[in-house]
Design a protein around this motif. Structure first.
Motif, mmCIF file in Angstrom:
data_model
loop_
_atom_site.group_PDB
_atom_site.id
_atom_site.type_symbol
_atom_site.label_atom_id
_atom_site.label_comp_id
_atom_site.label_asym_id
_atom_site.label_seq_id
_atom_site.Cartn_x
_atom_site.Cartn_y
_atom_site.Cartn_z
ATOM 1 N N VAL A 160 -14.642 -40.389 0.847
ATOM 2 C CA VAL A 160 -15.695 -41.245 0.204
ATOM 3 C C VAL A 160 -15.688 -42.762 0.969
ATOM 4 C CG1 VAL A 160 -15.578 -40.131 -1.998
ATOM 5 C CG2 VAL A 160 -13.953 -41.985 -1.508
ATOM 6 N N ILE A 161 -15.437 -42.564 2.140
ATOM 7 C CA ILE A 161 -15.306 -43.779 2.853
ATOM 8 C C ILE A 161 -16.730 -44.348 3.091
ATOM 9 C CG2 ILE A 161 -15.566 -42.968 5.341
ATOM 10 C CD1 ILE A 161 -12.879 -45.454 4.313
ATOM 11 N N GLU A 162 -17.917 -43.626 3.169
ATOM 12 C CA GLU A 162 -19.055 -44.060 3.227
ATOM 13 C C GLU A 162 -19.635 -44.938 2.097
ATOM 14 O OE1 GLU A 162 -19.703 -40.336 1.236
ATOM 15 O OE2 GLU A 162 -18.569 -40.967 2.860
ATOM 16 N N ALA A 163 -18.779 -44.362 0.823
ATOM 17 C CA ALA A 163 -19.244 -45.068 -0.272
ATOM 18 C C ALA A 163 -18.557 -46.479 -0.280
ATOM 19 C CB ALA A 163 -18.637 -44.434 -1.412
ATOM 20 N N GLU A 164 -17.339 -46.567 0.280
ATOM 21 C CA GLU A 164 -16.675 -47.995 0.342
ATOM 22 C C GLU A 164 -17.395 -48.626 1.111
ATOM 23 O OE1 GLU A 164 -12.455 -47.982 1.791
ATOM 24 O OE2 GLU A 164 -12.056 -46.764 0.232
ATOM 25 N N TYR A 165 -17.974 -48.450 2.296
ATOM 26 C CA TYR A 165 -18.670 -49.031 3.034
ATOM 27 C C TYR A 165 -19.961 -49.732 2.686
ATOM 28 C CZ TYR A 165 -21.822 -50.170 7.067
ATOM 29 O OH TYR A 165 -22.818 -50.840 8.154
ATOM 30 N N ALA A 166 -20.816 -48.739 1.798
ATOM 31 C CA ALA A 166 -21.960 -49.099 1.131
ATOM 32 C C ALA A 166 -21.849 -50.114 0.180
ATOM 33 C CB ALA A 166 -22.795 -47.618 0.514
ATOM 34 N N LEU A 167 -20.480 -50.179 -0.588
ATOM 35 C CA LEU A 167 -20.232 -50.994 -1.657
ATOM 36 C C LEU A 167 -19.925 -52.538 -0.997
ATOM 37 C CD1 LEU A 167 -17.975 -49.256 -4.059
ATOM 38 C CD2 LEU A 167 -19.983 -50.579 -4.541
ATOM 39 N N SER A 168 -19.142 -52.281 0.209
ATOM 40 C CA SER A 168 -19.003 -53.568 0.964
ATOM 41 C C SER A 168 -20.452 -54.231 1.307
ATOM 42 C CB SER A 168 -18.119 -53.272 2.306
ATOM 43 O OG SER A 168 -17.920 -54.394 3.057
ATOM 44 N N LEU A 169 -21.395 -53.599 1.874
ATOM 45 C CA LEU A 169 -22.378 -54.189 2.239
ATOM 46 C C LEU A 169 -23.554 -54.708 1.016
ATOM 47 C CD1 LEU A 169 -24.311 -51.496 4.684
ATOM 48 C CD2 LEU A 169 -23.013 -53.686 5.426
#
Length: 200
Positions: free
Chosen positions: A156-165
């Motif tokens: 789910v690393i892409e979800a972490e990235y999207a949240l950071s953005l």
């Protein structure tokens, strides 16, 4: 099949799905739309089927035969080939290394923020920030649920990235709104609003 079909951004997503498991295009389409709002908005059935056909022609995926579920028509199941795996790794490596500038709808709109005038710009930005925080809160809850359920963080690393953005964007909006209110982001006196439309 035109070579440009292999330049479609969803090629990487399809190869990635097939890295996880063999699949047929209908299942791929459903999975991509479920995983990403951006994919849901741009992927059509025709585009996906054309992309899969191009991948098969390139030798990056291969048919594993037909599958039937209930009364539904038979569907061709595809698997990632060794060449497809190598291409996936090559593309992933290149895209992760290269911080290419990517154009977004919001960036395009912010370019012409001045046309809204100070009050209109402030109102629109405040509303965007409100909606963004609502979506972010829901996404944070889904991510927390997934991790609590034992989903590996790497999955789910892409979800972490999207949240950071999303958090960074909300912070920038807050700063811009604060500057408008403080008067440090100013409008030229002759360009505060868009011109009124002229009738016949």
């Amino acid at each position: 099949m035109p070579r440009r079909a292999l330049d479609n951004p969803i090629v990487l997503a399809v190869l990635g799905l097939l890295l996880e498991q063999n699949s047929h295009p209908h299942q791929m389409l459903s999975e991509l739309r479920q995983r990403s709002d951006s994919h849901a908005a741009v992927i059509t059935r025709g585009t996906l089927y054309n992309t899969v056909a191009a991948l098969a022609e390139a030798g990056w995926v291969a048919s594993q035969g037909q599958e039937r579920s209930g009364n539904r028509p038979e569907r061709t199941v595809y698997a990632l080939t060794r060449a497809g795996h190598d291409e996936l790794v090559r593309r992933l490596d290149a895209q992760i290394r290269d911080p290419r500038r990517e154009f977004s709808r919001f960036l395009g709109a912010v370019t012409y923020l001045g046309a809204l005038g100070p009050a209109g710009a402030e109102e629109a930005l405040v509303e965007r920030a409100r909606r963004l925080r609502q979506r972010t809160a829901a996404d944070e809850e889904r991510l927390a649920d997934a991790l609590a359920a034992g989903v590996p963080r790497l999955h789910v690393i892409e979800a972490e990235y999207a949240l950071s953005l999303a958090r960074a964007e909300a912070a920038w909006i807050d700063s811009a709104v604060g500057d408008i209110r403080a008067g440090s982001l100013t409008w030229p006196s002759d360009a505060t609003t868009a011109p009124a439309p002229t009738g016949p």
